[in-house]
Enzyme design. Sequence first.
Site, PDB file in Angstrom:
ATOM      1  N   ASP A 337      49.100  42.835  35.194  1.00  0.00           N
ATOM      2  CA  ASP A 337      48.643  41.880  36.189  1.00  0.00           C
ATOM      3  C   ASP A 337      47.622  40.965  35.512  1.00  0.00           C
ATOM      4  OD1 ASP A 337      48.031  40.708  38.757  1.00  0.00           O
ATOM      5  OD2 ASP A 337      46.208  41.926  38.742  1.00  0.00           O
ATOM      6  N   ASP A 546      45.345  46.162  39.232  1.00  0.00           N
ATOM      7  CA  ASP A 546      44.135  46.595  39.929  1.00  0.00           C
ATOM      8  C   ASP A 546      44.185  46.354  41.428  1.00  0.00           C
ATOM      9  OD1 ASP A 546      43.826  43.669  39.449  1.00  0.00           O
ATOM     10  OD2 ASP A 546      41.945  44.006  40.504  1.00  0.00           O
ATOM     11  N   ASP A 550      49.621  45.057  43.384  1.00  0.00           N
ATOM     12  CA  ASP A 550      50.206  45.715  42.220  1.00  0.00           C
ATOM     13  C   ASP A 550      50.747  47.109  42.538  1.00  0.00           C
ATOM     14  OD1 ASP A 550      49.405  43.573  40.519  1.00  0.00           O
ATOM     15  OD2 ASP A 550      47.384  44.407  40.459  1.00  0.00           O
TER      16      ASP A 550
END
Length: 650
Positions: A337, A546, A550
């Site tokens: 990410d 995080d 995600d």
Amino acid sequence: MVSELIETRKLPNWIKNYPEAIAPVACAVLTFLGWLAFSGNLLGLGVWLLVAAYIIGGYENAREGVTTLWQEHELDVDLLMIIAALGAAILGLWQEDYYLLVDGAVLILIFATSGALEHIAMQRTERNIRSLMELTPDNARLFKEGREMIVPTEQLQIGDRVLVKPGEMFPTDGIIQQGFSTVNQAPITGESIPVEKQVTDEVFAGTINGNGALTIELHKPPESSLIQRVIQLVEEAKTSQPPSQQFLEQFERRYARVIIFVGVGLATLPPLVFAWDWETTIYRALVFLVVASPCALMAAIMPTLLSGIARGARDGILFKDGAQLETIGKISAIAFDKTGTLTTGQLQLKQVIPSSNTTKAELLQIAASLEAYSEHPIGDAILQAAEAENLSLLGAMPEGRSLRDIEVLAKVGQGIIGQIAGKSVTVGKKQFVLTEEIAIDQDCEAKSEQLADQGCSIVWVVQEHQLLGILAVADQIHPQAQQLLAKLKEMGIKETIMLTGDQSTTAQTVAASLCLDRVNANLLPEDKVEMVKELQNHYTVAMVGDGINDAPALAQADVGIAMGGIGSDVALETADIVLMADRLGKLEQAIRIGKKSQRITTQNITLALTSISLLMIANFLGELTLPAGVFGHEGSTLLVTLNGLRLLKN
């Protein structure tokens, strides 16, 4: 059995939290006391102590083994271990060699301990989506028949209109029918900067409204909202069983069937075919069951994985599942990410570019003085930069006037206007700040385009119809990211990919500076899942993230890795591995621990199989006594266990 007995008892928390550990501990104590009783020639007491050790330590394994045999018509290692231990006990009583009862109890103890540790390591499997349920409000402001009503979110229907006030969370997905605002979509899409929303734009449940009231119309039922799809994706990915786990279970049962079949054959065929005496034949068959018991084979994996978990915890790496410690050593592709993972997730002032008629300090001071009355994240970044430079804020209102009378006006999604030291100041987007009567500084114009291409948000500052300059605000690349990615390539990671919900320009800029192999932007959570699935067609994939957005991709990946310092509760619960304290550099160390655990596991399996083979050959040659077989069996188990504990060393 032990778990059921303690449910109604007032016992210490550690016992209630880990009831599986009670049986192995009790079995170990009773086995030791039984051995002491035999050493003191208290045979009757020793027998009863060991009978209790057999029952307490072997109950769960016996129950699971019998259940598997009864319901699935399969033999497994649980039943094999119980048969071997009981065989040692019966033979010990038959020949009055009571120490053979101790050998059987030790076999049960080893297996019970391994099972308890594995069960404790897997306690979290049902906790991965609890925090998701708290993301959407329980109630919504429904406009119906000219009245505002507070109704449960689940009662909303397609076509209903809902009012969302400033600072509130959206209860469901919808299309804006009235109003203009900025929306913090970071929990869902991972975008680092709040997004402007106006009429006809879509908003998502779980995102947070800015400072404008919005009326939205439901275009899908609440149960079909994006956040509900996130929950469903997490559940589906977490319940799927990896092929490696299926292989291990099948191997265990096939191994047990072979050993039981051979053991029965050794106990019955030689007297019938070769006229051997039954006592010698049964003795050899029981020795075979003992030496062929897969304790060393089972100990080849769990102590290694558990010591790797302990090593990681000591170094700030939380491995939730021992199997994932093994998997991370095999990964060949990593998806990252962007916001909060490869970047810090905190906006910072990147550049201050004054026009020819002012200085950097004056430009920043004037802009910060006005932005002090703004609640926008860009304003916070400008204000923090001014504080870092020790610049004092200029008065934004004359003395004697209250905040209620303040001459500052914020235009949502555009900028802010106010009086600074008696002069009119405008801070915001170019089209909002600049008018026809304001001369444009060509240097500022050129640099603004250059910085915008680099993913920066550009803030223009005008005072009394005169351009003072521009400010560039951007998310910052994680300080450990560049070095980490270089080391990952050295370690043999074949592909590194960025998966982000942020804008393409910003994502491409970050990817280029970090030399990532690929970048995919403007992704929703379900898009990230599809990208991970595509990678899994070619690689063993790790996903690092995080945010809530995600979570589905973390669950889908072969191993999900969450940033512990800033990660959302859902990401932390869903991930298999957590890098504590937001230390991205720990990813390299986690992979190295995984690779080392793989090497040690391979060594242990080789040692265990070699030991079992040699002991069985010695037994077939008639050169192995039962005590010697138990000693060799337990010795090999101890060796592989100690070898696995090498991961605890620095």
